[in-house]
Design a protein around this motif. Structure first.
Motif, PDB file in Angstrom:
ATOM      1  N   ARG A  98      57.177 156.879   9.210  1.00 13.27           N
ATOM      2  CA  ARG A  98      56.941 158.333   9.131  1.00 13.27           C
ATOM      3  C   ARG A  98      56.209 158.690   7.856  1.00 13.27           C
ATOM      4  O   ARG A  98      55.358 159.578   7.845  1.00 13.27           O
ATOM      5  CB  ARG A  98      58.283 159.082   9.194  1.00 13.27           C
ATOM      6  N   ARG A  99      56.517 158.010   6.770  1.00 15.49           N
ATOM      7  CA  ARG A  99      55.866 158.253   5.490  1.00 15.49           C
ATOM      8  C   ARG A  99      55.434 156.918   4.889  1.00 15.49           C
ATOM      9  O   ARG A  99      56.250 155.994   4.794  1.00 15.49           O
ATOM     10  CB  ARG A  99      56.802 158.989   4.526  1.00 15.49           C
ATOM     11  N   GLY A 100      54.175 156.834   4.485  1.00 14.16           N
ATOM     12  CA  GLY A 100      53.671 155.631   3.853  1.00 14.16           C
ATOM     13  C   GLY A 100      53.818 155.694   2.339  1.00 14.16           C
ATOM     14  O   GLY A 100      54.266 156.694   1.784  1.00 14.16           O
ATOM     15  N   SER A 101      53.417 154.616   1.671  1.00 14.40           N
ATOM     16  CA  SER A 101      53.574 154.541   0.216  1.00 14.40           C
ATOM     17  C   SER A 101      52.322 154.984  -0.535  1.00 14.40           C
ATOM     18  O   SER A 101      52.372 155.157  -1.752  1.00 14.40           O
ATOM     19  CB  SER A 101      53.936 153.112  -0.197  1.00 14.40           C
ATOM     20  N   MET A 102      51.171 155.143   0.154  1.00 17.21           N
ATOM     21  CA  MET A 102      49.922 155.538  -0.512  1.00 17.21           C
ATOM     22  C   MET A 102      49.454 156.891   0.006  1.00 17.21           C
ATOM     23  O   MET A 102      49.507 157.160   1.198  1.00 17.21           O
ATOM     24  CB  MET A 102      48.815 154.508  -0.249  1.00 17.21           C
ATOM     25  N   ASP A 103      48.980 157.720  -0.921  1.00 12.54           N
ATOM     26  CA  ASP A 103      48.362 158.986  -0.543  1.00 12.54           C
ATOM     27  C   ASP A 103      46.850 158.836  -0.432  1.00 12.54           C
ATOM     28  O   ASP A 103      46.214 159.531   0.360  1.00 12.54           O
ATOM     29  CB  ASP A 103      48.697 160.064  -1.576  1.00 12.54           C
ATOM     30  N   VAL A 104      46.282 157.959  -1.247  1.00 13.23           N
ATOM     31  CA  VAL A 104      44.848 157.671  -1.225  1.00 13.23           C
ATOM     32  C   VAL A 104      44.671 156.162  -1.232  1.00 13.23           C
ATOM     33  O   VAL A 104      45.310 155.461  -2.025  1.00 13.23           O
ATOM     34  CB  VAL A 104      44.126 158.280  -2.445  1.00 13.23           C
ATOM     35  N   ALA A 105      43.824 155.646  -0.342  1.00 15.98           N
ATOM     36  CA  ALA A 105      43.521 154.211  -0.316  1.00 15.98           C
ATOM     37  C   ALA A 105      42.064 154.022  -0.728  1.00 15.98           C
ATOM     38  O   ALA A 105      41.161 154.611  -0.124  1.00 15.98           O
ATOM     39  CB  ALA A 105      43.747 153.649   1.085  1.00 15.98           C
ATOM     40  N   ALA A 106      41.834 153.202  -1.756  1.00  9.94           N
ATOM     41  CA  ALA A 106      40.480 152.867  -2.200  1.00  9.94           C
ATOM     42  C   ALA A 106      40.160 151.453  -1.714  1.00  9.94           C
ATOM     43  O   ALA A 106      40.884 150.505  -2.034  1.00  9.94           O
ATOM     44  CB  ALA A 106      40.387 152.949  -3.720  1.00  9.94           C
ATOM     45  N   LEU A 107      39.080 151.318  -0.940  1.00  7.69           N
ATOM     46  CA  LEU A 107      38.695 150.032  -0.373  1.00  7.69           C
ATOM     47  C   LEU A 107      37.178 149.949  -0.264  1.00  7.69           C
ATOM     48  O   LEU A 107      36.478 150.965  -0.344  1.00  7.69           O
ATOM     49  CB  LEU A 107      39.307 149.853   1.017  1.00  7.69           C
ATOM     50  N   SER A 108      36.675 148.736  -0.066  1.00  5.41           N
ATOM     51  CA  SER A 108      35.253 148.573   0.194  1.00  5.41           C
ATOM     52  C   SER A 108      34.921 149.126   1.571  1.00  5.41           C
ATOM     53  O   SER A 108      35.812 149.327   2.417  1.00  5.41           O
ATOM     54  CB  SER A 108      34.854 147.101   0.125  1.00  5.41           C
ATOM     55  N   ASP A 109      33.641 149.360   1.819  1.00  5.26           N
ATOM     56  CA  ASP A 109      33.234 149.918   3.108  1.00  5.26           C
ATOM     57  C   ASP A 109      33.629 149.021   4.281  1.00  5.26           C
ATOM     58  O   ASP A 109      34.044 149.511   5.336  1.00  5.26           O
ATOM     59  CB  ASP A 109      31.726 150.201   3.127  1.00  5.26           C
ATOM     60  N   VAL A 110      33.548 147.698   4.103  1.00  4.72           N
ATOM     61  CA  VAL A 110      33.907 146.769   5.176  1.00  4.72           C
ATOM     62  C   VAL A 110      35.404 146.843   5.480  1.00  4.72           C
ATOM     63  O   VAL A 110      35.816 146.945   6.642  1.00  4.72           O
ATOM     64  CB  VAL A 110      33.499 145.329   4.814  1.00  4.72           C
ATOM     65  N   ASP A 111      36.232 146.801   4.441  1.00  2.13           N
ATOM     66  CA  ASP A 111      37.685 146.879   4.640  1.00  2.13           C
ATOM     67  C   ASP A 111      38.086 148.226   5.236  1.00  2.13           C
ATOM     68  O   ASP A 111      38.976 148.313   6.092  1.00  2.13           O
ATOM     69  CB  ASP A 111      38.410 146.670   3.311  1.00  2.13           C
ATOM     70  N   MET A 112      37.436 149.287   4.776  1.00  4.16           N
ATOM     71  CA  MET A 112      37.767 150.622   5.273  1.00  4.16           C
ATOM     72  C   MET A 112      37.439 150.734   6.762  1.00  4.16           C
ATOM     73  O   MET A 112      38.211 151.307   7.545  1.00  4.16           O
ATOM     74  CB  MET A 112      36.996 151.679   4.482  1.00  4.16           C
ATOM     75  N   TYR A 113      36.294 150.183   7.158  1.00  3.27           N
ATOM     76  CA  TYR A 113      35.910 150.204   8.568  1.00  3.27           C
ATOM     77  C   TYR A 113      36.960 149.485   9.415  1.00  3.27           C
ATOM     78  O   TYR A 113      37.359 149.961  10.483  1.00  3.27           O
ATOM     79  CB  TYR A 113      34.544 149.548   8.756  1.00  3.27           C
ATOM     80  N   GLU A 114      37.385 148.312   8.942  1.00  2.00           N
ATOM     81  CA  GLU A 114      38.356 147.512   9.701  1.00  2.00           C
ATOM     82  C   GLU A 114      39.639 148.300   9.947  1.00  2.00           C
ATOM     83  O   GLU A 114      40.145 148.356  11.080  1.00  2.00           O
ATOM     84  CB  GLU A 114      38.676 146.226   8.938  1.00  2.00           C
ATOM     85  N   LEU A 115      40.173 148.955   8.906  1.00  2.00           N
ATOM     86  CA  LEU A 115      41.418 149.705   9.066  1.00  2.00           C
ATOM     87  C   LEU A 115      41.203 150.980   9.873  1.00  2.00           C
ATOM     88  O   LEU A 115      42.103 151.417  10.601  1.00  2.00           O
ATOM     89  CB  LEU A 115      42.000 150.044   7.693  1.00  2.00           C
TER      90      LEU A 115
END
Length: 359
Positions: A98-115
């Motif tokens: 219901r609630r995750g541990s991150m409010d903002v996730a910083a990732l590369s464009d490739v990793d962000m696309y995958e998620l």
């Protein structure tokens, strides 16, 4: 944090991670991922947790975004620091919570696309005031672009003459034992090897043989970008493949370095931020990302770390632009990542890199 579980989740790949997970198993997975990790304050009020790599990036994030822009706006960011694979695994393990541990996730464009293919992030809302200033080619519905650069060859001009002209030059036997690589950029080195072998951003088949050749030539792998920088400074290694922005920052610090845009064409990299669907403080998270796009923050990252602003209203001084931008000719040859292919290849790439290239 359990790196064993993180690696298993990363190696399992998107198909495996889409399988149904029981509530008890998911709870155990999240507990294992967070066991032994530093306790972060629970995000309440204006406090928000930003998942990031730490290191130089984390330091400049504090100096360029947190202190001058975010805190005066009433925000209280706290960094959750880890390499990308464990953070990706953590986000995936928490996605049913219901609630995750991150409010903002910083990732590369490739990793962000995958998620993003797993429906991990909220769409960018209209309330982000600064999104209208983003360079159109960098806009995406699920993330905001923070900074970007291109992959080039860095070399020590005191040791390497004549200067290299192509990625293929880094396989020359005269550089045996003098090629340095950062473990964090394993996917980019696989892509580079594929290009040299006749493949490309969407065809890694030729990479495995070229990587075996590199290993036989004694290419050295360092655990972080900072460790690679130290090896370049001590002249233990003379050449590497790295982001132009990093080369600029290292050169500013006194490391004898020049850069070459490879004749095969440089590949772009964009570092992005997104808000997980189960973030605790979404309103504050989007306000933070608005601060990240502020002209002052964008200009500071360019000046201190060499990454080009992702907004159109943050002009650079001519001398700085000359150091960190590509020429019109090189821009015309710029290679764009194949996000879909890279995401599908992540398990195979990571397994080969970990078990065969480094093993």
């Amino acid at each position: 944090m359990s790196l064993v579980l993180a690696n298993r989740l990363a190696l399992a790949g998107p198909a495996a991670l889409r399988q149904p997970v029981g509530r008890r198993k998911l709870a155990l997975a999240v507990a294992a991922l967070t066991a032994g990790a530093p306790r972060l304050p629970c995000a309440q009020g204006t406090q928000l947790v930003v998942g990031t790599w730490g290191g130089d990036y984390g330091d400049i994030l504090r100096q360029a975004v947190d202190e001058p822009v975010a805190r005066p706006a009433g925000l209280d960011p706290v960094q959750d620091v880890a390499p990308a694979p464990p953070r990706k695994a953590k986000l995936l393990a928490e996605r049913q919570a219901r609630r995750g541990s991150m409010d903002v996730a910083a990732l590369s464009d490739v990793d962000m696309y995958e998620l993003a293919q797993h429906g991990m992030f909220d769409p960018v809302p209209d309330s982000v005031r600064r999104q209208s200033a983003i360079i159109p080619a960098l806009r995406k519905p699920y993330a905001l672009p923070h900074i970007y650069s291109a992959r080039v060859i860095l070399y020590n001009p005191n040791k390497v003459s004549p200067a290299p002209r192509s990625y293929a030059d880094l396989w020359d036997p005269k550089y045996q034992g003098r090629i340095g690589l950062s473990d964090l950029l394993y996917a980019q080195y696989v892509e580079t090897a594929a290009i040299v072998g006749g493949g490309g951003n969407g065809d890694f088949a030729p990479a495995w043989g070229k990587l075996r050749d590199w290993k036989r030539l004694g290419a050295r792998v360092y655990p972080s970008n900072e460790a690679l920088a130290a090896a370049l400074k001590s002249e233990e290694v003379w050449l590497t493949v790295m982001w132009l922005a990093r080369g600029f920052m290292w050169k500013k610090s006194g490391i004898p370095l020049e850069h070459v845009v490879p004749s095969e064409g440089a590949t772009s990299i964009t570092y992005e931020m997104a808000v997980p669907r189960n973030a605790r403080n979404k309103e504050q998270a989007w306000r933070y990302m608005d601060a990240m796009l502020d002209v002052r923050a964008q200009s500071a990252f360019a000046d201190r770390m060499g990454y080009v602003p992702t907004v159109t209203d943050a002009p650079l001084p001519p001398e700085l632009a000359k150091e960190i931008n590509l020429s019109p000719e090189d821009q015309a040859k710029l290679r764009a990542p194949d996000y879909g292919y890279m995401a599908r290849m992540v398990p195979q790439v990571l397994e080969f890199w970990t078990k065969e290239f480094k093993g």
